[in-house]
Design an enzyme around this catalytic site. Structure first.
Site, short mmCIF file in Angstrom:
data_model
loop_
_atom_site.label_atom_id
_atom_site.label_comp_id
_atom_site.label_asym_id
_atom_site.label_seq_id
_atom_site.Cartn_x
_atom_site.Cartn_y
_atom_site.Cartn_z
N GLN A 194 -6.64 -0.80 5.36
CA GLN A 194 -7.28 -1.39 6.54
C GLN A 194 -8.75 -1.69 6.30
O GLN A 194 -9.42 -2.20 7.18
CB GLN A 194 -7.17 -0.42 7.73
CG GLN A 194 -5.76 -0.12 8.15
CD GLN A 194 -5.18 -1.21 9.02
OE1 GLN A 194 -5.87 -2.15 9.40
NE2 GLN A 194 -3.92 -1.10 9.34
N CYS B 225 6.97 7.72 24.34
CA CYS B 225 8.18 6.97 24.65
C CYS B 225 8.41 5.84 23.66
O CYS B 225 9.51 5.38 23.49
CB CYS B 225 8.09 6.38 26.06
SG CYS B 225 8.24 7.65 27.30
N ASN C 220 -5.71 3.44 10.59
CA ASN C 220 -5.00 2.30 11.17
C ASN C 220 -4.83 2.42 12.66
O ASN C 220 -4.71 1.43 13.38
CB ASN C 220 -3.63 2.12 10.49
CG ASN C 220 -2.82 3.40 10.54
OD1 ASN C 220 -3.32 4.46 10.26
ND2 ASN C 220 -1.56 3.30 10.91
N ALA D 48 0.82 -1.20 0.00
CA ALA D 48 0.00 0.00 0.00
C ALA D 48 0.86 1.26 0.00
O ALA D 48 0.46 2.29 -0.52
CB ALA D 48 -0.92 0.01 1.21
N THR D 49 2.07 1.17 0.58
CA THR D 49 2.94 2.35 0.58
C THR D 49 3.29 2.75 -0.85
O THR D 49 3.20 3.92 -1.22
CB THR D 49 4.21 2.08 1.39
OG1 THR D 49 3.84 1.79 2.72
CG2 THR D 49 5.14 3.27 1.36
#
Lengths: 167, 453
Positions: free
Chosen positions: B231, B377, B203, B123-124
């Site tokens: 998705q 984090c 997502n 998909a990228t």
């Protein structure tokens, strides 16, 4: 024979133990950090209003790190007899503040002001991205000591004022 | 000769009770989750010791491959090894046939024609091709792109790249429930808008955008509509005609298919033109040159066919599990917030914020559950998730979010265990949290002056 081996390899049917977990994995937690997280020492609170207790509250929820460190000081000797902490933060922050409470116990107030964040970071093997957690722990210690000293000044000042008015 | 040996090997290992496959079966998550057994199966990884493998509840990151998809790929890998673009011999024809069958399977899932499906590496790549390819083709007349603040990084980064080339991009804000404001979209459209790119299912928070309405707006203003449906396909009903999309990105590994393959739907009537990113021999209608990965494509097709058959059943199953998870946690804990709209949401995604508890420390405690967090984090840059920030979530709540992903193979036992572990860890961390203590004492956290660095 060779073909069979090659076939096995090609289909990934060889033994799984060949995957090396330890090679090339960065960003793993040091076991000290995990230990402090699983078995935190000195979690809790003292009464804020107790004149022998200094409270340091540092950090900000927006940054994702808030540490509250409290020290109980013996007023005659100036030694820290007990410490407690509470932390909102990642595993490294919890471990840093837990270590801080362990290290301040039994020391004089002037001594704990020399505890540096680099020592805490080294003890926990913190990666560069987590150094700010140890920085916050150092700040918390200093804030707690400062708070205690300010309290002493206030109570002494009030006592002195009380004496003068009485006299 | 080679194939005979290979098939004999497979037969032997499949029937061999001590072969590698049975070793894998010992480590299945559901079994390991319910039976805590530290003696033999404990694994030491990244300094953390856990018994057996963790429960996999991160379906938005990727999904395990469906065994039926694997079967289809396996056969194809061994027998159909020709280059699908070889015109001159049977090996090429067989491979091409396999690819075309897969193409039909993918097209059926989205109600498109097979001629409109271009296979890519994921998909990228599809997003990159859509966003950059369209704008580059129409660069003389169209200078403007509209997208949202909650898009996937690849779309946002492609838009950033276009900005550097001189295009203008509008990043639409979203409402607090994660949905796009249609009025703002209408106002943002200009005469020189070349593309509107809005993802169908997010997502991170799982909200489903009002695709038909957005499609209608784009049609009125005659602007091509691209959507990242990685998705969405196989999970919610997708119809490219009803949605009026010109381009749609798809990914295989989100629907129990293999990694490394995806597709871009490119509408033919009315035709949308784009510049290819990969130049070469002109494969895939000239839009994506390069030898197709036959096996991956076959897997993708099989996954799409299965998804079509099982979509309704999966939805029922996953919805039941989602309710079980949410109610189980809410019964025992207060201060639990669901991020994103509860009504317009894909059932398999549950993004929860636990007040007064930090995300990374919760993840550290949830070592027997594989989930993901939107906390700072856990990202390298110490910034909380941009999606949660776009929702307007308070900064301290953005640090506390956990994303649970439920899928076709998740079991009730896994959910129950996840609930139990989550509740235990949150309670432990709240005991340790100064913010929780302050709230219990009645102090309003928002009014305190914090001493930050």
């Amino acid at each position: 024979m060779m073909l069979k081996q090659a076939a096995k390899k090609a289909l990934g049917l060889t033994s799984r133990q060949s995957t090396p977990w330890s090679v090339g994995i960065f960003r793993s937690y040091h076991e000290n950090v995990i230990d402090h997280y699983d078995n935190p020492r000195n979690v809790g609170s003292f009464d804020k209003n107790d004149p022998n207790v200094g409270t340091g509250l540092v950090g900000a929820p927006a940054c994702g790190d808030v540490m509250k460190l409290q020290i109980k000081v013996d007023e005659k000797t100036g030694q820290i007899v007990d410490a407690r902490f509470k932390t909102f933060g990642c595993g490294s922050a919890i471990a840093s503040s837990s270590v801080a409470t362990e290290w301040v116990k039994g020391k004089a107030m002037e001594d704990v002001l020399t505890i540096k964040n680099t020592e805490i970071a080294k003890h926990l093997s913190l990666p560069p991205v987590k150094l700010h957690c140890s920085m916050l722990a150092e700040d918390a210690i200093k804030a707690a000591v400062k708070d205690y000293k300010e309290k002493r000044v206030k109570t002494n000042g009030a006592a002195a004022a009380g004496e003068t008015t009485q006299a | 000769m080679a194939s005979k040996v290979i098939s004999a090997t497979i037969r032997r290992t499949l029937t061999n009770p001590h072969g590698a496959f049975s070793r894998c079966r010992h480590l299945s998550t559901a079994a390991a989750a319910t039976a805590v057994n530290y003696e033999d199966e404990s694994i030491l990884m990244k300094g953390v010791r856990i018994s057996g493998r963790p429960l996999y509840l991160d379906m938005q990151a990727t999904t395990p491959i469906d065994p039926r998809v694997f079967d289809a790929m396996n056969d194809s890998t061994i027998h159909e090894y020709g280059n699908p673009h070889s015109r001159t011999h049977m090996y090429g024809w067989e491979a091409e046939n396999a690819v075309e069958v897969a193409r039909i399977q993918v097209a059926k899932l989205i109600e498109a024609s097979p001629k409109e499906i271009i296979f890519m590496s994921g998909a990228t790549e599809a997003n990159n091709t859509a966003v950059k390819g369209v704008m580059h083709f129409y660069r003389d007349t169209k200078k403007h792109v509209i997208t949202t603040q909650t898009e996937h990084k690849c779309v946002l980064d492609s838009c950033r790249h276009l900005q550097q080339e001189g295009f203008e991009v509008t990043y639409l804000p979203v409402k607090t429930d994660g949905l796009v404001d249609l009025e703002m979209l209408k106002e943002a459209i200009r005469p020189d808008t070349g593309l509107v790119s809005i993802m169908a299912v997010n997502n991170e928070i799982g909200v489903v955008q009002p695709m038909e309405e957005i499609g209608r707006i784009c049609k009125e203003h005659n602007v091509p509509f691209h959507t990242d449906a990685a998705q969405a396909i196989g999970k919610i009903p997708v119809d490219v005609k009803k949605w009026n999309v010109a381009l749609m990105s798809m990914s295989a590994h989100k629907i129990y298919g293999p990694k490394g393959v995806g597709a871009l739907y490119v509408r033919r009537r009315p035709r949308i033109r784009l510049e290819p990113l990969m130049n070469g021999g002109g494969q895939e209608r000239g839009l994506r040159s390069g030898t197709g990965a036959t096996q991956q494509i076959v897997g993708f097709g099989a996954a799409c066919e299965l998804a079509m058959k099982e979509m309704e059943y999966d939805e029922k199953w996953i919805k039941g599990l989602q309710e079980r998870l949410l109610n189980g946690i809410r019964e025992k804990l207060d201060g639990v917030v669901v991020n994103g709209s509860m009504d317009s949401r894909y059932v398999g995604n549950l993004n929860l914020s636990f007040a007064y508890v930090e995300g990374e420390s919760l993840l550290m405690g949830l070592k027997e559950v594989a989930v993901s967090s939107g906390s700072a984090c856990t990202s390298a840059s110490l910034e909380p998730s941009y999606v949660l920030r776009a929702l307007g979530v308070d900064e301290d709540m953005a640090h506390t979010s956990i994303r649970f992903g439920i899928g076709r193979f998740t079991t009730k036992e896994e959910i129950d265990k996840a609930v139990e572990l989550t509740v235990k860890q949150v309670e432990k961390l709240r005991e340790m949290s100064p913010l929780y203590e302050m709230v219990k004492e009645g102090i309003d956290i928002k009014n305190i002056q914090w001493s930050q660095h």
